[in-house]
Design a protein around this motif. Structure first.
Motif, mmCIF file in Angstrom:
data_model
loop_
_atom_site.group_PDB
_atom_site.id
_atom_site.type_symbol
_atom_site.label_atom_id
_atom_site.label_comp_id
_atom_site.label_asym_id
_atom_site.label_seq_id
_atom_site.Cartn_x
_atom_site.Cartn_y
_atom_site.Cartn_z
ATOM 1 N N HIS A 53 0.700 -1.085 0.044
ATOM 2 C CA HIS A 53 -0.126 -0.135 -0.188
ATOM 3 C C HIS A 53 0.956 1.261 0.088
ATOM 4 C CE1 HIS A 53 -3.667 -2.183 0.204
ATOM 5 N NE2 HIS A 53 -3.645 -2.630 1.521
ATOM 6 N N TRP A 54 2.105 1.244 0.669
ATOM 7 C CA TRP A 54 2.952 2.327 0.711
ATOM 8 C C TRP A 54 3.616 2.749 -0.787
ATOM 9 C CZ3 TRP A 54 8.365 1.973 -0.613
ATOM 10 C CH2 TRP A 54 8.928 3.302 -0.279
ATOM 11 N N LEU A 55 3.567 1.538 -1.473
ATOM 12 C CA LEU A 55 4.257 1.850 -2.995
ATOM 13 C C LEU A 55 2.981 2.709 -3.581
ATOM 14 C CD1 LEU A 55 5.530 -1.746 -3.995
ATOM 15 C CD2 LEU A 55 6.788 0.518 -3.593
ATOM 16 N N ARG A 56 1.632 2.461 -3.506
ATOM 17 C CA ARG A 56 0.754 2.955 -4.203
ATOM 18 C C ARG A 56 0.884 4.696 -3.736
ATOM 19 N NH1 ARG A 56 -3.305 -0.179 -6.633
ATOM 20 N NH2 ARG A 56 -2.870 -2.216 -6.558
ATOM 21 N N GLU A 57 1.197 4.964 -2.536
ATOM 22 C CA GLU A 57 1.324 6.326 -1.988
ATOM 23 C C GLU A 57 2.523 7.016 -2.043
ATOM 24 O OE1 GLU A 57 0.152 5.431 2.076
ATOM 25 O OE2 GLU A 57 -1.965 4.908 1.633
ATOM 26 N N ILE A 58 3.381 6.437 -2.542
ATOM 27 C CA ILE A 58 4.745 7.309 -2.820
ATOM 28 C C ILE A 58 4.365 8.468 -3.756
ATOM 29 C CG2 ILE A 58 6.863 7.306 -4.003
ATOM 30 C CD1 ILE A 58 6.971 4.515 -3.234
ATOM 31 N N GLY A 59 4.855 9.727 -3.254
ATOM 32 C CA GLY A 59 4.502 11.093 -3.916
ATOM 33 C C GLY A 59 3.708 11.908 -3.589
ATOM 34 N N THR A 60 2.384 11.119 -3.045
ATOM 35 C CA THR A 60 1.377 11.992 -2.430
ATOM 36 C C THR A 60 1.818 12.912 -1.295
ATOM 37 O OG1 THR A 60 0.957 10.158 -0.679
ATOM 38 C CG2 THR A 60 -0.218 10.056 -2.910
ATOM 39 N N PRO A 61 1.223 14.114 -0.923
ATOM 40 C CA PRO A 61 0.058 14.571 -1.824
ATOM 41 C C PRO A 61 0.682 15.274 -2.991
ATOM 42 C CG PRO A 61 0.682 16.066 -0.284
ATOM 43 C CD PRO A 61 1.637 14.907 -0.066
ATOM 44 N N LEU A 62 1.913 15.359 -3.303
ATOM 45 C CA LEU A 62 2.282 16.016 -4.857
ATOM 46 C C LEU A 62 1.844 15.085 -5.660
ATOM 47 C CD1 LEU A 62 4.136 18.332 -5.683
ATOM 48 C CD2 LEU A 62 5.959 16.520 -5.807
ATOM 49 N N LEU A 63 2.021 14.047 -5.715
ATOM 50 C CA LEU A 63 1.060 13.186 -6.968
ATOM 51 C C LEU A 63 -0.114 12.747 -6.574
ATOM 52 C CD1 LEU A 63 4.261 11.479 -8.339
ATOM 53 C CD2 LEU A 63 3.434 13.583 -9.147
ATOM 54 N N LEU A 69 3.790 4.966 -9.225
ATOM 55 C CA LEU A 69 3.661 3.688 -9.957
ATOM 56 C C LEU A 69 3.497 3.826 -11.508
ATOM 57 C CD1 LEU A 69 1.673 1.305 -7.476
ATOM 58 C CD2 LEU A 69 4.320 1.464 -7.878
ATOM 59 N N TRP A 70 2.569 4.642 -12.058
ATOM 60 C CA TRP A 70 2.420 4.709 -13.501
ATOM 61 C C TRP A 70 3.415 5.275 -14.056
ATOM 62 C CZ3 TRP A 70 -0.328 1.608 -16.232
ATOM 63 C CH2 TRP A 70 -1.601 1.129 -15.558
ATOM 64 N N ILE A 71 4.056 6.235 -13.449
ATOM 65 C CA ILE A 71 5.616 6.962 -13.983
ATOM 66 C C ILE A 71 6.574 6.020 -13.985
ATOM 67 C CG2 ILE A 71 7.015 8.687 -13.451
ATOM 68 C CD1 ILE A 71 5.017 10.309 -12.330
ATOM 69 N N MET A 72 6.667 5.272 -12.956
ATOM 70 C CA MET A 72 7.788 3.974 -12.914
ATOM 71 C C MET A 72 7.379 2.960 -14.164
ATOM 72 S SD MET A 72 8.949 1.488 -9.811
ATOM 73 C CE MET A 72 7.279 0.711 -9.715
#
Length: 229
Positions: A53-63, A69-72
């Protein structure tokens, strides 16, 4: 006036090798990070699910959401396409440099990895597609819930689904051969061309490939044998 076309630096042999090196580093870095993430399954369901779940939240709230994940993923696709393009261009160029087949030329005994790079790439591609449909989207997974990553992995490699583990093993071993050949070639290009240097390059390439394969295969076999349940 005669216009002379100049070849783009990236299309030169040096440029193509540079593309292969950069994209190879990107892909291998991802493989190492992904393997280390997979090994967190041995810390238990709560820890593994929290990591996923942390992987899905990387970059928030900026992204927003899962944008990181989609950028990666897009970056990995670009790197993979660039790697294949450069490898294909170099292979075609090498073949064109010697168009005449010698009648009495001895057969070159290449390594197993070098002779199987083509079909090995096909196996890896098919595995990546299946892997995404299985553990990313949940389409082919018995649980089929992206929000329960630990349960998805356990269900995926359950004993009754031995064929999934078999396919996974085939793909990872094929990847190991691919990495061994690619890393050995890269080290030779960096100057390890003396007999001693080649032995060192072979040992490093083999050791790295075996370590990566073991790191990936320990998870499905732990589930298969009941160590992880």
């Amino acid at each position: 006036m005669v216009v002379t076309r100049t070849r783009s630096p990236i299309r030169s042999s040096v440029g193509l090798k540079a593309v292969m090196a950069v994209t190879g580093i990107i892909l291998v870095s991802f493989l190492i990070a992904h393997m280390l993430g997979n090994l967190k399954i041995f810390t238990g369901a709560t820890s593994f699910d929290h990591y996923a779940h942390w992987l899905r939240e990387i970059g928030t709230p900026l992204l927003p959401g899962v944008w990181f994940l989609w950028i990666m993923r897009i970056g990995l696709v670009v790197a993979a396409v660039g790697h294949i393009w450069a490898a294909t261009a170099l292979a075609v160029r090498a073949r064109a440099a010697r168009p005449v087949q010698y009648a009495h030329r001895k057969k070159v005994q290449g390594s197993y990895a070098a002779r199987t790079m083509r079909w090995g790439g096909v196996i890896i591609l098919l595995f990546v597609i299946y892997h995404l449909l299985d553990l990313t989207t949940g389409t082919l997974n018995p649980v089929g819930d992206p929000g329960r990553p630990y349960a998805n992995v356990v269900a995926d490699f359950a004993p009754e689904r031995w064929y999934v583990t078999l396919f996974y093993t085939l793909a990872i071993v094929t990847l190991g051969f691919h990495l061994r050949h690619g890393l050995f070639s890269a080290l030779r290009s960096l100057g390890q061309q003396s007999p001693r240097g080649e032995r060192r390059a072979r040992a490093v390439a083999l050791g790295f490939s075996v370590a990566l394969c073991v790191g990936y295969l320990v998870v499905p076999f732990a589930v298969l044998t009941g160590l992880v349940s």
